[in-house]
Design an enzyme around this catalytic site. Structure first.
Site, PDB file in Angstrom:
ATOM      1  N   LYS A  35      21.591 -16.452 -13.991  1.00 46.53           N
ATOM      2  CA  LYS A  35      21.705 -15.279 -14.868  1.00 46.53           C
ATOM      3  C   LYS A  35      22.007 -14.042 -14.039  1.00 46.53           C
ATOM      4  O   LYS A  35      22.898 -13.262 -14.367  1.00 46.53           O
ATOM      5  CB  LYS A  35      20.412 -15.097 -15.681  1.00 46.53           C
ATOM      6  CG  LYS A  35      20.305 -16.083 -16.829  1.00 46.53           C
ATOM      7  CD  LYS A  35      18.935 -16.104 -17.481  1.00 46.53           C
ATOM      8  CE  LYS A  35      18.885 -17.211 -18.547  1.00 46.53           C
ATOM      9  NZ  LYS A  35      17.546 -17.478 -19.054  1.00 46.53           N
TER      10      LYS A  35
ATOM     11  N   GLN B 191      11.684 -14.941 -18.941  1.00 45.38           N
ATOM     12  CA  GLN B 191      11.992 -16.370 -18.891  1.00 45.38           C
ATOM     13  C   GLN B 191      10.808 -17.204 -19.391  1.00 45.38           C
ATOM     14  O   GLN B 191       9.680 -17.026 -18.930  1.00 45.38           O
ATOM     15  CB  GLN B 191      12.345 -16.754 -17.440  1.00 45.38           C
ATOM     16  CG  GLN B 191      12.796 -18.173 -17.263  1.00 45.38           C
ATOM     17  CD  GLN B 191      14.134 -18.470 -17.933  1.00 45.38           C
ATOM     18  OE1 GLN B 191      15.088 -17.699 -17.833  1.00 45.38           O
ATOM     19  NE2 GLN B 191      14.195 -19.585 -18.650  1.00 45.38           N
TER      20      GLN B 191
ATOM     21  N   ASP C  17      17.477 -11.844 -25.848  1.00 45.98           N
ATOM     22  CA  ASP C  17      17.244 -13.243 -26.204  1.00 45.98           C
ATOM     23  C   ASP C  17      17.169 -13.414 -27.726  1.00 45.98           C
ATOM     24  O   ASP C  17      17.257 -14.534 -28.237  1.00 45.98           O
ATOM     25  CB  ASP C  17      15.911 -13.718 -25.593  1.00 45.98           C
ATOM     26  CG  ASP C  17      16.123 -14.709 -24.455  1.00 45.98           C
ATOM     27  OD1 ASP C  17      17.224 -15.270 -24.355  1.00 45.98           O
ATOM     28  OD2 ASP C  17      15.166 -14.910 -23.683  1.00 45.98           O
TER      29      ASP C  17
END
Ligand code: NDP
Length: 296
Positions: free
Chosen positions: A55, A99, A122
């Site tokens: 990422k 995460q 997200d």
């Protein structure tokens, strides 16, 4: 029936990242705005470390600012919430991603709901889930967004098609179903309690498998000519003591029946990070009151 067309998610994701990069360059040149993505990793889960590394790398390659925060596995929920609060307040940060999975002492829902919904790239905050469900402007979870882009590219207008989504997680299945409903598909969501799953799947013009069971969806579950999107990423024993990745769909069987199908790897997987970059760009544009770039 010949072999299905292979949907090249890897190639599509590279094109999408290129477009994001061009938009980022234009934002910098025209408005002095550099989109920034903060990624927070708590602990040392090996798969998460790999994801966080890619990422960060892809964020920088797209010309965005990447802020990585690696915290000890013993970090308290309070300390993580404090960091999220700082990132919410930081004007250089337009997207925040914590995460998952988180260590046991931290309640994921508490952390996800602490992220500013405008920075929730997200798309897991209940505000964004609610906006998606009510047809309002949302930040949409990256994996289902990636699936939708592949479907639109493959099929064009999806209106009226029968879509079956196998899996009802908040991360993939449910938002996928909402997106397909938004495209005017007739949507069925199947799960572990669904009766006669093969028959349900055979109704689908669009079949999305997001289950986490290696090669569960067999060739004879697929309607001839259907478009199959395989979200599953399963590591199974391979040759010579090594492991290999397979999806939730038995690929060789499915390919003989479907009209188009995503491979694993190289299908949905690469789209997820590309959509994360796209979401960060979208969040940055919205924060500055600028028009959102059209990425497709
Ligand atoms: P979850 O484990 O959260 O959800 C799995 C879903 O599958 C559940 O709704 C479950 O039903 C359903 N299910 C389980 N067994 C069966 C069965 N036998 N028949 C029908 N339905 C069943 O998984 P995720 O949604 O997070 O992920 C799904 C897959 O996608 C995994 O392989 C994961 O690795 C992959 N993934 C890939 C990503 C990518 O970037 N490509 C990103 C995210 C995930 P119930 O609710 O009834 O238990």
């Amino acid at each position: 029936m010949g072999e299905a067309r292979i949907i090249d998610g890897k190639g599509f994701a590279a094109t999408l990242r290129g477009r994001v990069g061009e938009s980022v360059a234009a934002l910098k040149a025209g408005h002095g705005l550099t989109p920034g993505l903060a990624v927070v990793l708590v602990g040392e889960d090996p798969a998460s470390q790999v994801y966080v590394h890619s990422k960060g790398k892809q964020t920088q390659e797209a010309g965005m600012a990447s802020f990585e925060h690696r915290l000890e596995a013993t970090t308290s929920q309070e300390a993580l919430l404090r960091l999220v609060g700082e990132l919410n307040a930081d004007p250089a940060v337009h997207g925040i991603l914590v995460q998952l999975p988180l260590p046991a002492q931290i309640e994921p829902a508490a952390v996800l709901s602490a992220i500013d919904p405008a920075k929730d790239v997200d798309g897991f905050h209940v505000i964004n889930a609610g906006r998606l469900a009510t047809g309002q402007k949302a930040l949409v979870p990256c994996t289902p967004l990636g699936c939708l882009l592949l479907l639109r590219d493959t099929l064009g207008d999806l209106g009226g098609l029968e879509a079956v989504v196998v899996g009802r997680s908040n991360i993939v299945g449910k938002p996928m179903a909402q997106l397909l409903l938004g495209e005017s598909c007739t949507v069925t969501i199947a799960h572990s309690r669904t009766r006669d799953l093969p028959a349900v799947c055979r109704r689908a013009d669009i079949l999305v498998a997001a289950v986490g069971r290696p090669e569960m969806v067999r060739g004879d579950w697929i309607r001839p000519g259907a478009t199959v999107i395989d979200v599953g990423i399963n590591r199974v024993p391979g040759e010579g003591g090594k492991t290999r990745l397979v999806g939730d769909v038995a690929f060789a069987e499915a390919r003989a029946v479907a009209g188009a199908i995503t491979p694993v790897p190289g299908g949905v997987g690469p789209m997820t990070i590309a959509c994360l970059l796209a979401n960060t760009l979208t969040a940055a544009c919205r924060s500055a009151g600028l028009p959102e770039p059209k990425l497709l």
